[in-house]
Design a protein around this motif. Structure first.
Motif: not given
Lengths: 322, 248
Positions: B70-90
């Motif tokens: 999903t983040l890669r898709k946002a990058l493909a749409i044009g975002a410069d970089s992505a950050i993933r905070v490595n924890t499940p969203a609870t």
């Protein structure tokens, strides 16, 4: 340690949803063996709130709070909750309440459950039922914090009148300049028009109406029923109706008592937005339209023939039952 | 201007909603995940700021490795970089806390999030985030313009709209109207190729404080069949609406 309820008003008049949140607060207070305190902003006569279970009203009168301001309102409600030692704060799910509730929850270090549809399953642990997956499921949420913020979905509990008097007390929260760092420049509101959020009945039209020029009969039905008008997504995308009338997943949610859909086939995104409506009626000439699976009552027929006839019948009914 | 767009990784609208483990967990089996629709409007508006005003746009998600497509898709749409905070969203508060750290570390001027996600519909993360970082906040935002340090936003209210001004830093709870649906972008091949090379930084969570817990799920009781009414007998509909449904 009363239950605190935020009573919304507009030009000094209470919004109907506020009576429902007050009724709900009364029920929760009963479960917890405590009383209900309400907070109002620039409302003059608050005596009627006793009828909906409120024991005490904190009246905030401040010209600077004439327009809703999420930060300032949440700051004031926080101070009211602290003054009253409230462990539960109840709000509606209006656009304004949804705006301020998360701010308030952080200020009170409270867990917040939005879209709540029932009285708590238990108060210890404090567990509430809320909708999730755009009304396709319910989620039981346990709130672990000492103070809880509850956003009650419209029409989920109902208005319950009781015998009671509300004692009024002036309340002057201390507000800082930072509370007003988001400035309201102008408010553009359709007057004398029932809004989708407040309406008990919503009459909605879809692509089956063939063009904006045919909306007269939808508006007529809305007039008869005191309803808000709405539309499906393709209709707003084509510019037949304003975006503010678009009902669905990315549009407005509807939680009215009655939703009448004319010429709407019932795409999944549309149905997601109207699942919370209590009674659904569909009028469509396609018997295979998915909306028939979601509706309570259906008429398979040509909208251009059915709706004018139905309007006449509704007029007669209203006259008889006026 | 540094913009951060918060991206929720949510089940596609048409997904069947089921639960596992004694109705305590969402069943992801066979579910297609997408960018949360409200976030997609925000991402597209951010692209506009990037192209017209030279802003930089990062995207962020709080979640496990499964959210990376999903983040890669946002990058493909044009975002410069992505950050993933490595924890499940609870819960909403925990997500807001994690995002607050990302915003502070990255010194973002503008954070655009969707008004709510279409899975838990909490509608709380943008407001909580704004409060945590002491930024200005506009919810249900349907128009946003930025000039220097000043923002002019329009938000939808019940029965109308309201025009607001505020200075940056600002958090927006956005929705349709920020851009029109016809303006949403589908990643093209070039964008997809470029997205592979763009940075996707995985950061460890700051803390795991939650305030609420989803203890179980339930599906609504199956609905009865529709009652079909003869178009020539509309009195029956009125009678049913009055006496049975008590809706008029």
């Amino acid at each position: 340690m009363s239950v605190l309820v935020y009573i919304e008003s507009e030009e000094g008049k209470f919004k109907k949803a506020s009576y429902e949140v007050a009724s709900y607060a009364k029920e929760v207070a009963g479960m917890m063996g405590t009383s209900v305190t309400a907070i109002t902003f620039n409302a003059e006569d608050v005596s009627e709130l006793g009828t909906y279970g409120v024991d005490k009203v904190l009246k905030v009168s401040n010209e600077k709070l004439k327009n809703f301001n999420a930060e300032a309102y949440s700051d004031a409600i926080k101070q009211a909750a602290e003054k009253e030692g409230s462990k539960v704060v109840v709000l509606s799910q209006s656009a304004n309440s949804k705006y301020l509730a998360p701010l308030l929850a952080v200020q009170l270090e409270a867990g917040y459950a939005s879209n709540v549809v029932a009285v708590p399953e238990s108060t210890d642990p404090f567990t509430v039922q809320r909708t999730a997956f755009t009304n396709k499921a319910f989620n039981f949420t346990k709130i672990d914090t000492d103070v809880k913020v509850i956003g009650l979905s419209k029409n989920a509990f109902g208005i319950k009148e009781v015998q009671g008097d509300a004692a009024a007390e002036d309340f002057s929260p201390s507000l800082s300049e930072e509370d007003f760092s988001v400035n309201v420049e102008s408010v553009d509101k359709a007057t004398n028009k029932v809004t989708i959020a407040d309406a008990e009945v919503v009459v909605s039209g879809g692509r089956g109406l063939k063009g904006p020029e045919n909306w007269g009969m939808i508006e007529e039905m809305a007039d008869i029923l005191g309803a808000a008008t709405a539309c499906s997504k393709p209709v707003s995308d084509m510019g037949w109706r304003p975006h503010s009338e678009h009902v669905g997943q990315t549009g407005k949610p509807v939680a009215s008592n009655l939703y009448i859909a004319v010429g709407i086939s019932g795409a999944i995104q549309h149905l997601a937005g109207i699942n919370a409506a209590k009674t659904k009626v569909v009028i469509n000439n396609d018997p295979e339209a998915p909306f028939f699976k979601a509706a309570d009552y259906g008429i398979v027929g040509d909208a251009f023939e059915v709706v004018p006839k139905l309007n006449e019948k509704l007029k007669e009914f209203k006259e008889k039952n006026a | 201007m540094k913009i951060l767009v918060c991206i929720s990784h949510v089940p596609d609208t048409t997904s069947k909603i089921n639960f596992t483990d004694g109705d305590t967990k969402f069943d992801t089996n066979g579910v297609q995940f997408v960018i949360n629709p409200n976030d997609e409007f925000g991402l597209t508006r951010a692209m506009w700021f990037k192209e017209k005003q030279g802003a930089s746009v990062d995207v962020v998600n709080v979640g496990g490795a499964e959210t990376e497509p999903t983040l890669r898709k946002a990058l493909a749409i044009g975002a410069d970089s992505a950050i993933r905070v490595n924890t499940p969203a609870t819960d909403g508060y925990q997500v807001a806390k994690e995002l607050a750290k990302v915003v502070k570390d990255g010194e973002y001027d503008l954070v655009i999030a969707g008004r709510e996600s279409i899975d838990y519909n909490g509608g709380m993360v943008p407001g909580m985030l704004a409060q945590l970082i002491k930024a200005n906040f506009v919810n249900n935002c349907i128009s946003l313009e930025i000039e220097g340090e000043k923002a002019k936003a329009i938000r939808e209210i019940d029965g109308g709209k309201e025009t607001l001004t505020a200075s940056l830093p600002l958090v927006i709870g956005g929705q349709k109207g920020l851009v029109e649906e016809s303006d949403l972008r589908i990643p093209n091949m070039r964008g997809i190729m470029q997205a592979r090379k763009k940075p996707l930084n995985v950061v460890e969570p700051a803390e795991t404080a939650t305030k609420t817990e989803a203890v179980k799920f339930e599906k609504p009781a199956p609905k009865g069949d529709v009652k079909l009414i003869d178009p020539d007998n509309l009195d029956e509909l009125i009678d049913l609406l009055h006496n049975e449904a008590k809706a008029i």
